[in-house]
Design a protein around this motif. Structure first.
Motif, PDB file in Angstrom:
ATOM      1  N   TRP A  89      67.603  94.599  73.067  1.00 28.28           N
ATOM      2  CA  TRP A  89      68.803  93.843  72.558  1.00 28.28           C
ATOM      3  C   TRP A  89      69.345  94.532  71.366  1.00 28.28           C
ATOM      4  CZ3 TRP A  89      69.287  91.627  68.096  1.00 28.28           C
ATOM      5  CH2 TRP A  89      68.208  90.944  67.361  1.00 28.28           C
ATOM      6  N   GLN A  97      76.844  91.068  75.551  1.00 31.79           N
ATOM      7  CA  GLN A  97      76.261  90.475  74.310  1.00 31.79           C
ATOM      8  C   GLN A  97      76.102  91.795  73.229  1.00 31.79           C
ATOM      9  OE1 GLN A  97      72.683  87.897  74.286  1.00 31.79           O
ATOM     10  NE2 GLN A  97      71.804  89.522  72.806  1.00 31.79           N
ATOM     11  N   ASN A 118      77.458  91.464  69.658  1.00 32.03           N
ATOM     12  CA  ASN A 118      76.954  91.653  68.495  1.00 32.03           C
ATOM     13  C   ASN A 118      77.872  92.508  67.277  1.00 32.03           C
ATOM     14  OD1 ASN A 118      73.773  91.960  70.053  1.00 32.03           O
ATOM     15  ND2 ASN A 118      74.445  90.384  68.904  1.00 32.03           N
ATOM     16  N   VAL A 164      72.258  87.033  66.817  1.00 30.84           N
ATOM     17  CA  VAL A 164      70.805  86.791  67.742  1.00 30.84           C
ATOM     18  C   VAL A 164      70.035  86.239  66.860  1.00 30.84           C
ATOM     19  CG1 VAL A 164      69.246  87.498  69.134  1.00 30.84           C
ATOM     20  CG2 VAL A 164      71.435  88.684  69.387  1.00 30.84           C
ATOM     21  N   ASN A 166      66.705  86.294  65.904  1.00 34.15           N
ATOM     22  CA  ASN A 166      65.702  87.526  66.089  1.00 34.15           C
ATOM     23  C   ASN A 166      64.548  86.673  66.356  1.00 34.15           C
ATOM     24  OD1 ASN A 166      63.577  89.290  65.714  1.00 34.15           O
ATOM     25  ND2 ASN A 166      65.004  90.480  64.475  1.00 34.15           N
ATOM     26  N   GLU A 187      68.685  84.735  61.927  1.00 38.85           N
ATOM     27  CA  GLU A 187      69.979  85.042  62.485  1.00 38.85           C
ATOM     28  C   GLU A 187      70.153  86.394  61.957  1.00 38.85           C
ATOM     29  OE1 GLU A 187      73.230  82.514  62.462  1.00 38.85           O
ATOM     30  OE2 GLU A 187      72.492  81.321  63.957  1.00 38.85           O
ATOM     31  N   HIS A 222      66.335  86.721  73.317  1.00 39.41           N
ATOM     32  CA  HIS A 222      67.507  86.991  72.456  1.00 39.41           C
ATOM     33  C   HIS A 222      68.765  86.307  73.083  1.00 39.41           C
ATOM     34  CE1 HIS A 222      66.722  89.459  76.434  1.00 39.41           C
ATOM     35  NE2 HIS A 222      68.234  89.231  76.379  1.00 39.41           N
ATOM     36  N   VAL A 240      71.911  82.516  70.730  1.00 34.95           N
ATOM     37  CA  VAL A 240      72.614  83.350  69.912  1.00 34.95           C
ATOM     38  C   VAL A 240      73.704  82.142  69.371  1.00 34.95           C
ATOM     39  CG1 VAL A 240      72.820  85.210  71.402  1.00 34.95           C
ATOM     40  CG2 VAL A 240      74.249  83.509  71.926  1.00 34.95           C
TER      41      VAL A 240
END
Length: 251
Positions: free
Chosen positions: A36, A79, A83, A89, A91, A97, A131, A134
């Motif tokens: 990701w 996604q 980002n 996300v 982590n 985040e 992941h 979010v």
């Protein structure tokens, strides 16, 4: 989608990410949990090397407008695009985040993109795909979200406890998403946008794909401040046409 955009005035760069089927990386690969993030890094590397890419394509030199850069992605690619627009996300490794946004990106189009995590995820998704946890709170860049009202793919793969409305979260939960295109009867491939003769397109519909091409092209021209009339016209058409194959709503 790529062919259409490229034929109608846009320079389109389509990366091959590490998890592309063409590379055949197995799920057991130790890099899999971080794909990701690698995807976002791929996109930033492309922006870092635009001069090199521009010079490598005959006839392209001097034709890139670096003030008008948008990102687009389907499903997991949505996604990745999110980002870059500010989606964060949680982590899995640090529990924090992460802000992976890029100021060079001005706007985006998110196709059939996963919604929020937490209670919306199944136990399987929470364990195997962390992941998907979010936050849309910081996705402030403008975006068009495209969904199918029959998109049950997340349920098929046990990703969410919700139905197709899960895919509308990027619109309703992010401050930047301006408009939502809902396609009636569309499943995860939205009529066939993933590619020519792609096997997972279970809802093949050229008319629907043509609509998506037209709407996204008009939106990108609008949001990148190229011209406004096409976006106004397509919104008016969808709002006035009876028994339309889709609808547009805007904040």
């Amino acid at each position: 989608m790529v062919d259409f955009w490229a034929a109608h005035g846009f320079v389109v760069i389509q990366p091959t990410h590490l998890d592309s089927r063409t590379l055949g990386i197995p799920q057991s690969d130790p890099r899999t949990p971080r794909i990701w993030r690698f995807r976002v890094e791929d996109m930033k590397r492309i922006l870092d090397q635009l001069d090199l890419l521009e010079s490598a394509v005959p006839g392209l030199s001097g034709r890139l407008d670096r003030s008008r850069i948008a990102t687009a992605g389907h499903s997991f690619g949505g996604q990745t695009a999110g980002n870059l627009l500010g989606l964060r996300v949680l982590n899995p490794e640090t529990g924090k985040e992460e802000d992976l946004s890029d100021s060079r990106i001005k706007a985006g189009v998110l196709f059939a993109t996963a919604g929020q995590g937490g209670d919306s995820l199944t136990p399987f998704a929470a364990e195997k795909m962390p992941h998907l946890n979010v936050s849309f709170e910081h996705m402030t860049k403008p975006a068009l979200v495209v969904v199918g009202d029959q998109d049950d793919t997340p349920n098929k793969y046990q990703l969410t406890v919700r139905g197709p409305d899960w895919m509308t979260d990027p619109y309703f939960l992010s401050p930047g998403a301006e408009s939502l295109l809902t396609l009636f009867g569309a499943e995860h491939s939205l009529g066939g946008i993933a590619g020519y003769e792609v096997k997972e397109t279970t809802d093949e519909n050229p008319e629907r794909v043509a609509l998506i091409q037209k709407v996204t092209w008009a939106y990108l021209r609008h949001v990148l401040d190229i011209e406004q009339s096409s976006w106004s016209a397509v919104k008016k058409t969808l709002s006035e046409t009876a028994n339309s194959i889709g609808r547009i709503e805007s904040k």
